[in-house]
Design a protein around this motif. Structure first.
Motif, short mmCIF file in Angstrom:
data_model
loop_
_atom_site.label_atom_id
_atom_site.label_comp_id
_atom_site.label_asym_id
_atom_site.label_seq_id
_atom_site.Cartn_x
_atom_site.Cartn_y
_atom_site.Cartn_z
N LEU A 216 -2.46 -2.31 -2.89
CA LEU A 216 -3.81 -1.94 -2.32
C LEU A 216 -4.41 -0.79 -4.15
O LEU A 216 -3.29 -0.14 -4.11
CB LEU A 216 -3.36 -1.47 -0.66
CG LEU A 216 -4.89 -1.20 -0.60
CD1 LEU A 216 -5.37 -2.82 0.04
CD2 LEU A 216 -4.40 -0.06 0.80
N LYS B 128 -6.25 2.55 -4.68
CA LYS B 128 -7.14 3.38 -3.44
C LYS B 128 -7.19 4.70 -5.11
O LYS B 128 -5.73 5.33 -5.16
CB LYS B 128 -6.14 4.30 -2.47
CG LYS B 128 -6.11 3.25 -1.41
CD LYS B 128 -5.57 3.80 -0.59
CE LYS B 128 -5.54 2.87 1.60
NZ LYS B 128 -4.11 3.08 1.70
N ASP C 99 0.08 -0.75 0.04
CA ASP C 99 0.30 -0.05 0.16
C ASP C 99 1.04 1.23 -0.12
O ASP C 99 1.49 2.05 -0.85
CB ASP C 99 -1.29 -0.26 1.37
CG ASP C 99 -1.87 1.32 1.51
OD1 ASP C 99 -1.91 2.08 0.59
OD2 ASP C 99 -2.32 1.99 2.69
#
Ligand code: PGA
Ligand code: ZN
Length: 426
Positions: free
Chosen positions: A333, A335, A310
């Motif tokens: 991850l 986002k 991340d």
């Protein structure tokens, strides 16, 4: 041709200002609102704040709103656009900085999401059918419920940030959501019985005063079983996001529950946790700059455990590719606001697919009731979504959207795609 583009200030789930962006084409309108992180990677796209201490302690977003209502509006309204990728690259060119710091990544991602919604609506498609990655087929993701919060999301003595339950073995979306809610309820009961606080952290998980992650893991297994589910990798498993950058010390050591560990010792502590508890995924087990530590955890656990990058990958296609070249982690991850446009978010997912890295779509700790990421997870078929606890409006907005898609489109498969699941089945 877009006929109008406007942004205004709203509050996120922490009571801090953020943007809602509305784009119009004649009588059609689409709105998106922008989340905000607290444990951010250093290489994330730049969230533009006003730094005017007289408003919201400097956290106002009037400058970013000015970007939308001024330059971005001028760019997008009044000439024809057919593709989101064209809009996104024109915004990036207009910004002119590598991290969108001039116009603000919070402004740009808000416009990008709103435009995606409008274009899907113009095509008369639900957003999830419109958000596609070549070669991927739509499916309902395993929800990763963050039921116990520590780190910077709770500010207790618990170093690890997120303890999630993942109903990997659920038969359907509805069963998975139900398992999450029932386990959350059981956990609340166990905490109450033990005299702990049931106050909540930023992502809706409980935030009791624990210090050792192993004590939390033991409690989670009890909660899973008390709710009537088997705890295990083929049933209800556990996923961790220690967010190790936050407890890594300047000298490179890690402090967890009063113990100071070298990177090697921390990896060994994870190895023991994986041996003793049904942990299927660990995100940011090592700090973002600790390449040697990442190498070590990948060598030790990468065969059996999903290792998600991340803070080190920040949804950046180039950084994910570099990590894959170095053999670091085995998942990323995703986002959207970390990279700043929906197009580049889809590109990051494509890089993961090409390199055999799994993907988990994610909310931020500061959220709104926008449910864009639920559609993103379904459309890209990645099989995993983390959106916090199965409680609180801004978190359940995403899970409720999954249930709506499930109901509206009977027959969509649930779970992690078989090809992507081969590694972590011990
Ligand atoms: P953030 O953290 O949204 O507070 O940055 C979430 C995460 O670390 O996954
Ligand atoms: Zn994280």
């Amino acid at each position: 041709q877009f006929t109008d583009l406007r942004a205004h200030e709203i509050l996120d789930s922490r009571g801090r200002p953020t943007l809602a962006v509305t784009v119009s084409r004649g009588a059609r309108h689409a709105t998106a609102s922008v989340p905000s992180g607290a444990s951010t990677g250093r290489h994330e796209a730049h969230e533009l704040r006003d730094d005017d201490s007289a408003r919201y302690g400097g956290a106002g977003v009037l400058t970013a709103i000015g970007s939308v209502n001024g330059e971005l509006r001028e760019l997008l309204c009044g000439r024809p656009w057919h593709e989101l990728s064209g809009v996104d690259s024109a915004m990036r060119d207009l910004d002119g900085t590598p991290n969108l710091s001039r116009l603000g990544a919070n402004a740009v991602i808000g416009v990008s999401m709103a435009v995606a919604r409008l274009l899907a609506d113009a095509d008369e498609l639900p957003l999830w059918t419109w958000l596609r990655v070549s070669g991927a087929t739509a499916r309902l993701p395993v929800p990763h419920f963050n039921v116990l919060n520590g780190g910077v999301h709770a500010r207790t003595a618990l170093a690890f940030q997120e303890f999630m339950i993942a109903p990997l073995g659920a038969r359907s979306m509805g069963d998975a959501i139900r398992a999450g809610a029932e386990i959350y309820r059981a956990l609340r009961g166990l905490l109450t019985d033990a005299g702990h606080s049931v106050g909540l952290g930023d992502e809706g998980g409980f935030a009791p005063e624990f210090t050792q992650p192993e004590d939390v893991l033991r409690l989670l297994v009890r909660a899973i079983e008390e709710a009537g589910y088997p705890a295990g990798l083929d049933a209800v498993a556990i996923a961790l996001d220690p967010a190790a950058s936050q407890f890594c010390q300047p000298d490179g050591s890690y402090v967890v529950g009063g113990h100071r560990h070298s990177a090697t010792e921390l990896v060994q502590r994870y190895v023991e946790m994986v041996r003793d508890f049904p942990i299927w995924s660990i995100e940011d087990g090592m700090a973002e700059d600790d390449d040697a530590g990442w190498q070590e955890i990948t060598d030790e656990l990468g065969e059996h455990v999903q290792l998600v990058g991340d803070d080190n990958f920040v949804t950046n296609p180039a950084l994910i590719a570099r990590g894959a070249d170095a053999g670091i982690a085995n998942a990323a991850l995703i986002k959207p606001n970390q990279i700043g446009t929906v197009t580049e978010t889809l590109a990051a997912i494509r890089v993961c697919r090409d390199r055999g890295y799994r993907q988990m779509i994610s909310h931020r700790s500061g959220e709104t009731c926008d449910d864009f990421i639920a559609d993103l997870a379904v459309g890209t078929g990645c099989g995993q979504l983390k959106a916090g606890a199965p409680a609180r409006g801004e978190r359940v907005a995403k899970y409720n959207r999954l249930m709506m898609i499930d109901t509206a489109c009977a027959g969509l498969p649930y779970g992690i795609p078989a090809d992507a699941r081969s590694t972590p089945g011990r």
